[in-house]
Scaffold this motif. Sequence first.
Motif, PDB file in Angstrom:
ATOM      1  N   CYS A  57       0.845  -1.196   0.000  1.00 53.73           N
ATOM      2  CA  CYS A  57       0.000   0.000   0.000  1.00 53.73           C
ATOM      3  C   CYS A  57       0.882   1.248   0.000  1.00 53.73           C
ATOM      4  O   CYS A  57       1.558   1.539   0.988  1.00 53.73           O
ATOM      5  N   LEU A  58       0.878   1.933  -1.128  1.00 52.14           N
ATOM      6  CA  LEU A  58       1.708   3.134  -1.237  1.00 52.14           C
ATOM      7  C   LEU A  58       1.062   4.315  -0.517  1.00 52.14           C
ATOM      8  O   LEU A  58       1.754   5.169   0.015  1.00 52.14           O
ATOM      9  N   CYS A  59      -0.248   4.359  -0.482  1.00 51.71           N
ATOM     10  CA  CYS A  59      -0.929   5.482   0.191  1.00 51.71           C
ATOM     11  C   CYS A  59      -0.576   5.533   1.673  1.00 51.71           C
ATOM     12  O   CYS A  59      -0.334   6.600   2.223  1.00 51.71           O
ATOM     13  N   GLY A 105      -5.284  -0.164   2.415  1.00 55.44           N
ATOM     14  CA  GLY A 105      -6.521  -0.180   1.639  1.00 55.44           C
ATOM     15  C   GLY A 105      -7.567   0.829   2.075  1.00 55.44           C
ATOM     16  O   GLY A 105      -8.695   0.792   1.597  1.00 55.44           O
ATOM     17  N   THR A 106      -7.200   1.738   2.948  1.00 54.77           N
ATOM     18  CA  THR A 106      -8.206   2.663   3.481  1.00 54.77           C
ATOM     19  C   THR A 106      -8.224   4.010   2.754  1.00 54.77           C
ATOM     20  O   THR A 106      -9.005   4.875   3.109  1.00 54.77           O
ATOM     21  N   GLN A 107      -7.375   4.148   1.724  1.00 55.33           N
ATOM     22  CA  GLN A 107      -7.403   5.425   1.006  1.00 55.33           C
ATOM     23  C   GLN A 107      -7.923   5.217  -0.415  1.00 55.33           C
ATOM     24  O   GLN A 107      -9.108   5.273  -0.654  1.00 55.33           O
ATOM     25  N   CYS A 108      -7.058   4.915  -1.379  1.00 49.77           N
ATOM     26  CA  CYS A 108      -7.534   4.757  -2.760  1.00 49.77           C
ATOM     27  C   CYS A 108      -8.114   3.362  -3.001  1.00 49.77           C
ATOM     28  O   CYS A 108      -8.917   3.171  -3.903  1.00 49.77           O
ATOM     29  N   GLY A 109      -7.663   2.367  -2.227  1.00 52.15           N
ATOM     30  CA  GLY A 109      -8.215   1.020  -2.335  1.00 52.15           C
ATOM     31  C   GLY A 109      -7.579   0.144  -3.400  1.00 52.15           C
ATOM     32  O   GLY A 109      -7.954  -1.018  -3.551  1.00 52.15           O
ATOM     33  N   LYS A 110      -6.609   0.665  -4.147  1.00 47.44           N
ATOM     34  CA  LYS A 110      -6.009  -0.123  -5.232  1.00 47.44           C
ATOM     35  C   LYS A 110      -5.213  -1.321  -4.722  1.00 47.44           C
ATOM     36  O   LYS A 110      -4.958  -2.253  -5.459  1.00 47.44           O
ATOM     37  N   CYS A 111      -4.808  -1.292  -3.476  1.00 40.69           N
ATOM     38  CA  CYS A 111      -3.995  -2.373  -2.909  1.00 40.69           C
ATOM     39  C   CYS A 111      -4.857  -3.462  -2.268  1.00 40.69           C
ATOM     40  O   CYS A 111      -4.325  -4.438  -1.752  1.00 40.69           O
TER      41      CYS A 111
HETATM   42  S1  FES Z   1      -2.411   1.962  -2.285  1.00 43.39           S
HETATM   43 FE1  FES Z   1      -3.397   1.266  -0.490  1.00 43.39          FE
HETATM   44  S2  FES Z   1      -5.029   2.656  -0.176  1.00 43.39           S
HETATM   45 FE2  FES Z   1      -3.980   3.429  -1.914  1.00 43.39          FE
END
Ligand code: FES
Length: 67
Positions: A4-6, A35-41
């Motif tokens: 998760c990069l976010c 996974g709590t920001q953009c959700g891509k992960c």
């Molecule tokens: S990469 Fe995990 S929430 Fe955006």
Amino acid sequence: MYVCLCKGVSDKAIRQAVEDGARSWREVREQTGCGTQCGKCACMGKTITRDAVARELVSGADLAYAV
Ligand code: FES
């Protein structure tokens, strides 16, 4: 590796959360923020969580049957 990069969450952090008692993706999300920001992960996070929980359950089963 970073999952998760976010939130800057690594696979190691997810496995550590499971070692610390998390047993579901929801619990891992709550503990790590993954996974709590953009959700891509989310897909990768869920996969790693499932694998880590399975490993925990197997290692726990080994202890249950140890003599
Ligand atoms: S990469 Fe995990 S929430 Fe955006």
